[in-house]
Design an enzyme around this catalytic site. Structure first.
Site, PDB file in Angstrom:
ATOM      1  N   ASP A   1      43.216  43.151  42.867  1.00 62.31           N
ATOM      2  CA  ASP A   1      42.070  44.046  43.039  1.00 62.31           C
ATOM      3  C   ASP A   1      41.887  44.967  41.833  1.00 62.31           C
ATOM      4  O   ASP A   1      40.838  45.601  41.684  1.00 62.31           O
ATOM      5  CB  ASP A   1      42.283  44.955  44.267  1.00 62.31           C
ATOM      6  CG  ASP A   1      41.754  44.354  45.554  1.00 62.31           C
ATOM      7  OD1 ASP A   1      40.728  43.650  45.495  1.00 62.31           O
ATOM      8  OD2 ASP A   1      42.358  44.610  46.611  1.00 62.31           O
TER       9      ASP A   1
ATOM     10  N   GLN B   1      43.170  44.534  52.320  1.00 64.08           N
ATOM     11  CA  GLN B   1      41.741  44.749  52.576  1.00 64.08           C
ATOM     12  C   GLN B   1      41.475  46.204  52.950  1.00 64.08           C
ATOM     13  O   GLN B   1      42.127  46.760  53.835  1.00 64.08           O
ATOM     14  CB  GLN B   1      41.275  43.796  53.693  1.00 64.08           C
ATOM     15  CG  GLN B   1      39.785  43.754  53.911  1.00 64.08           C
ATOM     16  CD  GLN B   1      39.022  43.091  52.755  1.00 64.08           C
ATOM     17  OE1 GLN B   1      39.574  42.324  51.970  1.00 64.08           O
ATOM     18  NE2 GLN B   1      37.752  43.391  52.647  1.00 64.08           N
TER      19      GLN B   1
ATOM     20  N   LYS C   1      37.570  34.881  51.763  1.00 65.64           N
ATOM     21  CA  LYS C   1      38.606  34.802  50.711  1.00 65.64           C
ATOM     22  C   LYS C   1      39.521  33.619  50.964  1.00 65.64           C
ATOM     23  O   LYS C   1      39.870  32.865  50.044  1.00 65.64           O
ATOM     24  CB  LYS C   1      39.404  36.117  50.659  1.00 65.64           C
ATOM     25  CG  LYS C   1      38.589  37.255  50.106  1.00 65.64           C
ATOM     26  CD  LYS C   1      39.235  38.624  50.238  1.00 65.64           C
ATOM     27  CE  LYS C   1      38.197  39.674  49.806  1.00 65.64           C
ATOM     28  NZ  LYS C   1      38.705  41.048  49.776  1.00 65.64           N
TER      29      LYS C   1
HETATM   30  N1  L34 Z   1      41.166  45.486  48.851  1.00 58.48           N
HETATM   31  N2  L34 Z   1      39.120  45.685  49.909  1.00 58.48           N
HETATM   32  C1  L34 Z   1      39.854  45.179  48.905  1.00 58.48           C
HETATM   33  N3  L34 Z   1      39.334  44.369  47.954  1.00 58.48           N
HETATM   34  C2  L34 Z   1      38.020  44.051  47.983  1.00 58.48           C
HETATM   35  O1  L34 Z   1      37.489  43.309  47.006  1.00 58.48           O
HETATM   36  C3  L34 Z   1      37.226  44.529  49.031  1.00 58.48           C
HETATM   37  N4  L34 Z   1      35.901  44.197  49.179  1.00 58.48           N
HETATM   38  C4  L34 Z   1      34.968  45.207  49.689  1.00 58.48           C
HETATM   39  C5  L34 Z   1      35.561  45.766  50.977  1.00 58.48           C
HETATM   40  N5  L34 Z   1      36.998  45.951  50.927  1.00 58.48           N
HETATM   41  C6  L34 Z   1      37.799  45.377  49.973  1.00 58.48           C
HETATM   42  C7  L34 Z   1      35.443  42.971  49.498  1.00 58.48           C
HETATM   43  O2  L34 Z   1      36.128  41.970  49.424  1.00 58.48           O
HETATM   44  C8  L34 Z   1      33.720  44.391  49.929  1.00 58.48           C
HETATM   45  N6  L34 Z   1      34.151  43.007  49.858  1.00 58.48           N
HETATM   46  C9  L34 Z   1      33.346  41.899  50.182  1.00 58.48           C
HETATM   47  C10 L34 Z   1      33.791  40.593  50.064  1.00 58.48           C
HETATM   48  C11 L34 Z   1      32.991  39.518  50.407  1.00 58.48           C
HETATM   49  C12 L34 Z   1      31.733  39.714  50.873  1.00 58.48           C
HETATM   50  C13 L34 Z   1      31.272  41.007  50.994  1.00 58.48           C
HETATM   51  C14 L34 Z   1      32.078  42.081  50.650  1.00 58.48           C
HETATM   52  C15 L34 Z   1      30.916  38.534  51.264  1.00 58.48           C
HETATM   53  O3  L34 Z   1      31.438  37.458  51.423  1.00 58.48           O
HETATM   54  N7  L34 Z   1      29.606  38.711  51.444  1.00 58.48           N
HETATM   55  C16 L34 Z   1      28.719  37.633  51.802  1.00 58.48           C
HETATM   56  C17 L34 Z   1      28.556  37.534  53.315  1.00 58.48           C
HETATM   57  C18 L34 Z   1      28.197  38.823  53.993  1.00 58.48           C
HETATM   58  C19 L34 Z   1      28.240  38.774  55.517  1.00 58.48           C
HETATM   59  O4  L34 Z   1      27.847  37.733  56.096  1.00 58.48           O
HETATM   60  O5  L34 Z   1      28.626  39.786  56.124  1.00 58.48           O
HETATM   61  C20 L34 Z   1      27.400  37.891  51.096  1.00 58.48           C
HETATM   62  O6  L34 Z   1      26.640  36.945  50.935  1.00 58.48           O
HETATM   63  O7  L34 Z   1      27.142  39.021  50.688  1.00 58.48           O
END
Ligand code: L34
Length: 284
Positions: free
Chosen positions: A121, A98, A54
């Site tokens: 969010d 988060q 983020k």
């Molecule tokens: N308050 N909490 C709040 N807002 C959110 O929108 C989230 N979420 C979920 C968990 N808790 C939260 C996220 O941001 C899940 N989530 C999230 C954000 C980004 C990625 C995955 C989940 C992400 O960048 N995924 C990449 C890399 C994964 C890795 O290497 O672990 C992907 O390619 O899926």
């Protein structure tokens, strides 16, 4: 049949480009640089990765990013105090805490404390209500990102059988609502659902948001279906994988999203869009 892969990496880059262009115009007109505050409590390694992503995206957008990494031992009242401060900080347009939070901190109390106009969010009950009615400023990043992925392939939702597995406030429930707004016929399945495979096999559009590695197997999927994988799990070897048995399902589905590089990056792109929206709301 071999499914077409919908790349969240590519679509998220397009969304971020669009948001950046819009933000540059907004900043030129108003002198306001969108600002996002992200609070993380504790040291969950997965959460740390998401928060870092983020922060990186904010930098790409030219947004201000305020990071608060608080210790596991932080009390609810300390967290609420910080939120109050950020609610009153005019450089902060979006506030994100988060999830999940450590035990002992009431997540609902925390969400309720965020100014709904800064709730990027869209977890606050006021925003949840707006979404249910279909008249909203913010959509939660993950379901909004899924809708964007479907739109990127011009996948028509109207009249289609949509099955969402998972009923969380963050993903499953709003996901079902957004598909309904687009005139899908929506079924929400969960841990108490009887004969789940018979329901998922009917789905034209199947969204998996369970949180169990490889839960959706090929026998649960209709030939040619659109399969969206919201899950992010770790294999015993430490690899990041989704809720869908990817290889087998890709041989049967019409479209599929990979993990990583699917819904995850979209969540963050939509957060950038919400941060810009929040900055715009701040001067209304
Ligand atoms: N308050 N909490 C709040 N807002 C959110 O929108 C989230 N979420 C979920 C968990 N808790 C939260 C996220 O941001 C899940 N989530 C999230 C954000 C980004 C990625 C995955 C989940 C992400 O960048 N995924 C990449 C890399 C994964 C890795 O290497 O672990 C992907 O390619 O899926």
């Amino acid at each position: 049949m071999s499914a077409k892969i919908i790349s969240g990496k590519e679509v998220s880059a397009q969304v971020k480009e669009r948001v950046k262009a819009e933000a540059d115009i907004f900043t030129a007109k108003t002198g306001i640089v969108p600002g996002l505050a992200v609070i993380i409590v504790g040291e969950d390694p997965a959460s740390q990765i998401y928060v870092r992503n983020k922060h990186k995206s904010c930098a790409e957008m030219g947004f201000k990013s305020f990071q608060y990494a608080l210790p596991e031992t932080t009390s609810e009242s300390e967290l609420l105090e910080l939120i109050d401060k950020l609610n009153n900080d005019k450089d902060v347009h979006g506030i994100l805490v988060q999830m999940p939070l450590p035990k002992g901190i009431n997540e609902n109390a925390v969400i309720n404390a965020i100014n709904p106009k800064k709730d990027v969010d869209a977890f606050h009950p006021e925003n949840v209500g707006h979404i249910m009615i279909g008249d909203y400023s913010f959509l939660p990043g993950t379901p909004a990102g899924v809708m964007e992925l479907l739109a990127s392939e011009n996948i028509d939702i109207s009249g289609k059988k949509c099955v969402v597995i998972g009923r969380s406030n963050i993903v499953g429930k709003p996901m079902a609502m957004l598909l309904l707004h687009k005139h899908g016929t929506v079924t929400i399945c969960h841990s108490r659902t009887k004969d789940l495979p018979s329901i998922t096999r009917e789905a034209d559009i199947l969204v998996a948001a369970i949180g169990k590695l490889g839960f959706v197997t090929a026998d649960m999927v209709k030939e040619g279906a659109v399969v969206i994988d919201v899950g992010i799990n770790r294999t015993p070897e430490g690899k990041v994988r989704g809720d869908v048995d990817y290889e087998a399902v890709a041989g049967k589905a019409g479209y599929i999203t990979p993990v990583p590089g699917g819904v995850g990056p979209m969540t963050i792109a939509m957060l950038m869009q919400n941060t810009l929206t929040a900055a715009k709301l701040s001067i209304e």
